[in-house]
Scaffold this active site. Structure first.
Site, PDB file in Angstrom:
ATOM      1  N   ARG A 152      -7.793  11.482 -18.357  1.00  0.00           N
ATOM      2  CA  ARG A 152      -6.691  12.271 -18.129  1.00  0.00           C
ATOM      3  C   ARG A 152      -6.489  12.881 -16.637  1.00  0.00           C
ATOM      4  NH1 ARG A 152      -8.132  14.616 -23.104  1.00  0.00           N
ATOM      5  NH2 ARG A 152      -7.092  13.839 -24.712  1.00  0.00           N
ATOM      6  N   LYS A 174       3.020   8.376  -5.385  1.00  0.00           N
ATOM      7  CA  LYS A 174       3.856   7.767  -6.496  1.00  0.00           C
ATOM      8  C   LYS A 174       3.005   6.703  -6.887  1.00  0.00           C
ATOM      9  CE  LYS A 174       8.771   8.456  -5.668  1.00  0.00           C
ATOM     10  NZ  LYS A 174       9.962   7.702  -5.222  1.00  0.00           N
ATOM     11  N   GLU A 216       9.639  -0.986   6.902  1.00  0.00           N
ATOM     12  CA  GLU A 216       9.553   0.471   6.554  1.00  0.00           C
ATOM     13  C   GLU A 216       9.562   1.259   7.715  1.00  0.00           C
ATOM     14  OE1 GLU A 216       9.881   1.495   3.410  1.00  0.00           O
ATOM     15  OE2 GLU A 216       9.299   0.080   2.067  1.00  0.00           O
ATOM     16  N   LYS A 258       6.747  11.184   6.391  1.00  0.00           N
ATOM     17  CA  LYS A 258       6.507  10.933   4.926  1.00  0.00           C
ATOM     18  C   LYS A 258       5.757  12.475   4.435  1.00  0.00           C
ATOM     19  CE  LYS A 258       5.974   8.460   0.737  1.00  0.00           C
ATOM     20  NZ  LYS A 258       5.922   7.012   0.199  1.00  0.00           N
ATOM     21  N   GLU A 268      10.804  14.634  -6.113  1.00  0.00           N
ATOM     22  CA  GLU A 268      11.998  13.814  -5.872  1.00  0.00           C
ATOM     23  C   GLU A 268      13.132  14.693  -6.743  1.00  0.00           C
ATOM     24  OE1 GLU A 268      11.805   9.591  -5.423  1.00  0.00           O
ATOM     25  OE2 GLU A 268      13.827   9.466  -5.939  1.00  0.00           O
ATOM     26  N   ARG A 273      13.273  13.583  -0.810  1.00  0.00           N
ATOM     27  CA  ARG A 273      12.492  12.242  -0.910  1.00  0.00           C
ATOM     28  C   ARG A 273      13.302  10.978  -1.251  1.00  0.00           C
ATOM     29  NH1 ARG A 273       6.523  11.787  -3.795  1.00  0.00           N
ATOM     30  NH2 ARG A 273       6.020   9.604  -3.182  1.00  0.00           N
ATOM     31  N   ASN A 277      14.841   6.074   0.197  1.00  0.00           N
ATOM     32  CA  ASN A 277      15.169   4.939  -0.613  1.00  0.00           C
ATOM     33  C   ASN A 277      16.232   4.316   0.530  1.00  0.00           C
ATOM     34  OD1 ASN A 277      13.658   5.278  -2.506  1.00  0.00           O
ATOM     35  ND2 ASN A 277      15.235   6.710  -3.607  1.00  0.00           N
ATOM     36  N   HIS A 280      17.011   0.720   0.075  1.00  0.00           N
ATOM     37  CA  HIS A 280      16.296   0.116  -1.109  1.00  0.00           C
ATOM     38  C   HIS A 280      17.344  -0.136  -2.294  1.00  0.00           C
ATOM     39  CE1 HIS A 280      12.750   1.294   1.008  1.00  0.00           C
ATOM     40  NE2 HIS A 280      12.109   1.096   0.048  1.00  0.00           N
ATOM     41  N   HIS A 284      16.098  -3.737  -3.472  1.00  0.00           N
ATOM     42  CA  HIS A 284      15.351  -3.825  -4.773  1.00  0.00           C
ATOM     43  C   HIS A 284      16.186  -4.749  -5.588  1.00  0.00           C
ATOM     44  CE1 HIS A 284      12.629   0.176  -5.218  1.00  0.00           C
ATOM     45  NE2 HIS A 284      12.309  -0.832  -4.451  1.00  0.00           N
ATOM     46  N   HIS A 297       8.813  -7.294  -0.153  1.00  0.00           N
ATOM     47  CA  HIS A 297       9.497  -5.977  -0.217  1.00  0.00           C
ATOM     48  C   HIS A 297      10.096  -5.763   1.007  1.00  0.00           C
ATOM     49  CE1 HIS A 297      10.326  -2.147  -1.450  1.00  0.00           C
ATOM     50  NE2 HIS A 297       9.900  -1.509  -0.629  1.00  0.00           N
TER      51      HIS A 297
HETATM   52  P1  NAD Z   1       0.335  -6.307  -1.315  1.00  0.00           P
HETATM   53  O1  NAD Z   1      -0.397  -5.245  -1.713  1.00  0.00           O
HETATM   54  O2  NAD Z   1       0.550  -7.376  -2.460  1.00  0.00           O
HETATM   55  O3  NAD Z   1      -0.392  -6.953  -0.053  1.00  0.00           O
HETATM   56  C1  NAD Z   1       0.127  -7.921   0.636  1.00  0.00           C
HETATM   57  C2  NAD Z   1      -0.793  -9.427   0.891  1.00  0.00           C
HETATM   58  O4  NAD Z   1      -1.770  -8.956   1.815  1.00  0.00           O
HETATM   59  C3  NAD Z   1      -1.619  -9.588  -0.384  1.00  0.00           C
HETATM   60  O5  NAD Z   1      -1.618 -10.915  -0.679  1.00  0.00           O
HETATM   61  C4  NAD Z   1      -2.989  -8.839  -0.038  1.00  0.00           C
HETATM   62  O6  NAD Z   1      -4.123  -9.381  -0.703  1.00  0.00           O
HETATM   63  C5  NAD Z   1      -2.903  -9.253   1.422  1.00  0.00           C
HETATM   64  N1  NAD Z   1      -3.625  -8.203   2.240  1.00  0.00           N
HETATM   65  C6  NAD Z   1      -3.661  -6.821   2.213  1.00  0.00           C
HETATM   66  N2  NAD Z   1      -4.304  -6.215   3.162  1.00  0.00           N
HETATM   67  C7  NAD Z   1      -4.423  -7.405   4.042  1.00  0.00           C
HETATM   68  C8  NAD Z   1      -5.419  -7.466   5.256  1.00  0.00           C
HETATM   69  N3  NAD Z   1      -5.732  -6.447   5.722  1.00  0.00           N
HETATM   70  N4  NAD Z   1      -5.887  -8.815   5.757  1.00  0.00           N
HETATM   71  C9  NAD Z   1      -5.482  -9.850   4.796  1.00  0.00           C
HETATM   72  N5  NAD Z   1      -4.688  -9.888   3.541  1.00  0.00           N
HETATM   73  C10 NAD Z   1      -4.335  -8.547   3.380  1.00  0.00           C
HETATM   74  O7  NAD Z   1       1.826  -5.832  -0.587  1.00  0.00           O
HETATM   75  P2  NAD Z   1       2.239  -4.536  -0.025  1.00  0.00           P
HETATM   76  O8  NAD Z   1       3.474  -4.994   0.701  1.00  0.00           O
HETATM   77  O9  NAD Z   1       1.078  -3.792   0.788  1.00  0.00           O
HETATM   78  O10 NAD Z   1       2.782  -3.535  -0.987  1.00  0.00           O
HETATM   79  C11 NAD Z   1       3.739  -3.911  -1.858  1.00  0.00           C
HETATM   80  C12 NAD Z   1       3.826  -3.000  -3.204  1.00  0.00           C
HETATM   81  O11 NAD Z   1       3.695  -1.753  -2.788  1.00  0.00           O
HETATM   82  C13 NAD Z   1       4.823  -3.059  -4.213  1.00  0.00           C
HETATM   83  O12 NAD Z   1       4.482  -3.325  -5.541  1.00  0.00           O
HETATM   84  C14 NAD Z   1       5.670  -2.089  -3.937  1.00  0.00           C
HETATM   85  O13 NAD Z   1       6.442  -1.561  -5.277  1.00  0.00           O
HETATM   86  C15 NAD Z   1       4.887  -1.069  -3.580  1.00  0.00           C
HETATM   87  N6  NAD Z   1       5.093   0.279  -2.850  1.00  0.00           N
HETATM   88  C16 NAD Z   1       4.696   1.401  -3.462  1.00  0.00           C
HETATM   89  C17 NAD Z   1       5.290   2.515  -2.755  1.00  0.00           C
HETATM   90  C18 NAD Z   1       4.938   3.931  -3.204  1.00  0.00           C
HETATM   91  O14 NAD Z   1       5.317   5.001  -2.699  1.00  0.00           O
HETATM   92  N7  NAD Z   1       4.066   3.895  -4.318  1.00  0.00           N
HETATM   93  C19 NAD Z   1       6.143   2.218  -1.727  1.00  0.00           C
HETATM   94  C20 NAD Z   1       6.607   1.361  -1.147  1.00  0.00           C
HETATM   95  C21 NAD Z   1       5.868   0.089  -1.966  1.00  0.00           C
HETATM   96  N1  GLY Z   2       8.392   4.950  -1.046  1.00  0.00           N
HETATM   97  C1  GLY Z   2       9.233   5.966  -1.616  1.00  0.00           C
HETATM   98  C2  GLY Z   2       8.427   7.382  -1.911  1.00  0.00           C
HETATM   99  O1  GLY Z   2       7.475   7.372  -1.862  1.00  0.00           O
HETATM  100  O2  GLY Z   2       9.001   8.213  -2.658  1.00  0.00           O
END
Ligand code: NAD
Ligand code: GLY
Length: 395
Positions: A152, A174, A216, A258, A268, A273, A277, A280, A284, A297
């Site tokens: 939990r 998030k 971003e 942020k 949000e 917040r 987007n 996006h 998306h 992304h």
């Molecule tokens: P990711 O986590 O898939 O990383 C991208 C690639 O880079 C992967 O293959 C990873 O293994 C590699 N990698 C990571 N760090 C590395 C490093 N230092 N050296 C070598 N390789 C490395 O992608 P991302 O772009 O970081 O994240 C995308 C995800 O984030 C999506 O699922 C998206 O929905 C999510 N996201 C979440 C939020 C939120 O607020 N929670 C906001 C934006 C995006």
């Molecule tokens: N990445 C969008 C949010 O954190 O609200």
């Protein structure tokens, strides 16, 4: 000081040693900067700089967490960075274990959640134990979701290793995973206890991933900070060379924005917040119609930002030359700024945008710009106007 203090004064960026404790001696190229996310008893610090991985044991000790922890990482990041993390945690008296998932978006799924839960139980994690998310946004969202739900809810620490995760996904709480029906459809709000953005991890980040993170960063300039936008225009060459001082300043500024947004609208509910987007809605949609494997992304939201800028001109009179500035900056970042869609794909795009969370009574809602640094949320845009803009995005 970095020279930025917002009008309401509850969020600012500090340099190493000025206010927030940073253990050890700074042996880094750039001074460590710290940002505070102000959420009452769930407040936490974000530290940005070189050499932070080797200090994580000390940082965690200050959080008064339990002994046992699990580092959740992926198959690319783990082999590069998990060992030093384990060493520093052991030296600080923790009992760390590592759980590694496959790199890539497919790990953000309920299947992996189930497998990871079994691992957490096997490693005998308790209520005071904690999780460390070591990786990009995929690992951060998955590990954060595990922490939100296991027993939990237990504590977790974000150690983002992609540029996108350092400026966006690791901050704000998030967390979640994807369903077949769509991205991020199962999740929670669960704030981390600490975020450590170690610039040293940028050295191994593939070029395409680095550029995706820039999308971003441009977003933050458009939604909140015209000065940041100008700085990006001015200093892009240094950013692309991953200059540590420049990156520290830029990343901590994005985290500050942020933090301010999340501090004021954590769940949000007020619309603030939702400014995050920007770009996006269409972005998306593009990710969805390409099966999440054509665009990263950041690449999809680069095109989404160009579309949102053009829509802003059409709907709100946002000056065309300002929309051109946004397109030009994204293009200079090496990001895609155009898209050509066959009629069937266009239909699929509208369907996908309607399935996303940014819809009200069937009408698509956009974040639109009045000016660079000033956006408005919840703007309903008729399909005909979106079609008109798509006609101009063909490259
Ligand atoms: P990711 O986590 O898939 O990383 C991208 C690639 O880079 C992967 O293959 C990873 O293994 C590699 N990698 C990571 N760090 C590395 C490093 N230092 N050296 C070598 N390789 C490395 O992608 P991302 O772009 O970081 O994240 C995308 C995800 O984030 C999506 O699922 C998206 O929905 C999510 N996201 C979440 C939020 C939120 O607020 N929670 C906001 C934006 C995006
Ligand atoms: N990445 C969008 C949010 O954190 O609200």
């Amino acid at each position: 000081m970095t020279g930025w203090l917002p009008a309401n004064g509850w969020q600012r960026t500090l340099e190493f040693g000025e206010g927030f404790p940073c253990p050890g001696t700074p042996d880094s190229v750039a001074a460590i900067r710290s940002v505070q996310v102000s959420l009452g008893d769930r407040s936490y610090s974000i530290h940005v700089g070189n050499g932070l991985l080797s200090k994580i044991g000390d940082y965690c000790r200050r959080l008064k967490l339990g002994e046992r922890c699990v580092i959740v990482t992926d198959s690319n990041v783990g082999p590069k960075y998990a060992d030093p993390l384990v060493r520093t945690l052991k030296m600080a008296g923790f009992v760390p274990n590592v759980v590694t998932v496959s790199a890539g978006e497919s790990s953000k799924s309920l299947k992996f959640v189930g497998e990871c839960f079994d691992q957490l139980a096997m490693k005998r994690l308790e209520r005071r134990s904690f999780i460390i998310a070591l990786g990009g946004g995929v690992v951060g969202d998955l590990a954060g979701f595990l922490a939100a739900t296991y027993l939990r809810g237990i504590a977790y620490v974000q150690v983002p290793t992609t540029l996108l995760a350092q400026v966006d996904s690791s901050v704000g709480g998030k967390v979640g995973v994807n369903l077949k029906a769509g991205k991020n459809l199962v999740g929670a709000f669960h704030q981390p206890r600490l975020v450590l953005c170690d610039l040293d991890t940028m050295a191994t980040l593939p070029e395409r991933e680095f550029k995706a993170g820039l999308a971003e960063i441009v977003k933050y300039g458009v939604i909140k900070d015209a000065e940041l936008f100008k700085r990006l225009e001015r200093e892009l060459d240094k950013i692309l060379k991953r200059d540590a001082n420049t990156l520290t300043g830029i990343i901590s500024r994005c985290c500050t924005i942020k933090a301010e947004v999340v501090g004021a609208d954590e769940f949000e509910t007020t619309g603030l917040r939702a400014t995050l987007n920007w770009g996006h809605t269409l972005g998306h949609g593009l990710e969805a119609i390409s099966g999440y494997n054509e665009y990263l992304h950041g690449e999809a939201i680069s095109i989404g930002q160009v579309a949102a800028a053009r829509l802003s001109t059409r709907m709100l009179g946002f000056p065309e030359k300002e929309a051109d500035r946004i397109r030009d900056l994204l293009q200079r970042c090496g990001l895609p700024v155009s898209v050509k869609l066959a009629p069937k794909k266009r239909e699929a795009l509208f369907d996908a945008m309607r399935l996303d969370k940014k819809v009200a009574q069937g009408e698509l809602k956009f974040v639109l710009a009045n000016a660079i640094g000033d956006v408005v949320t919840g703007q309903r845009v008729p399909d005909a106007d979106i079609t008109a803009i798509l006609n101009t995005l063909g490259g």
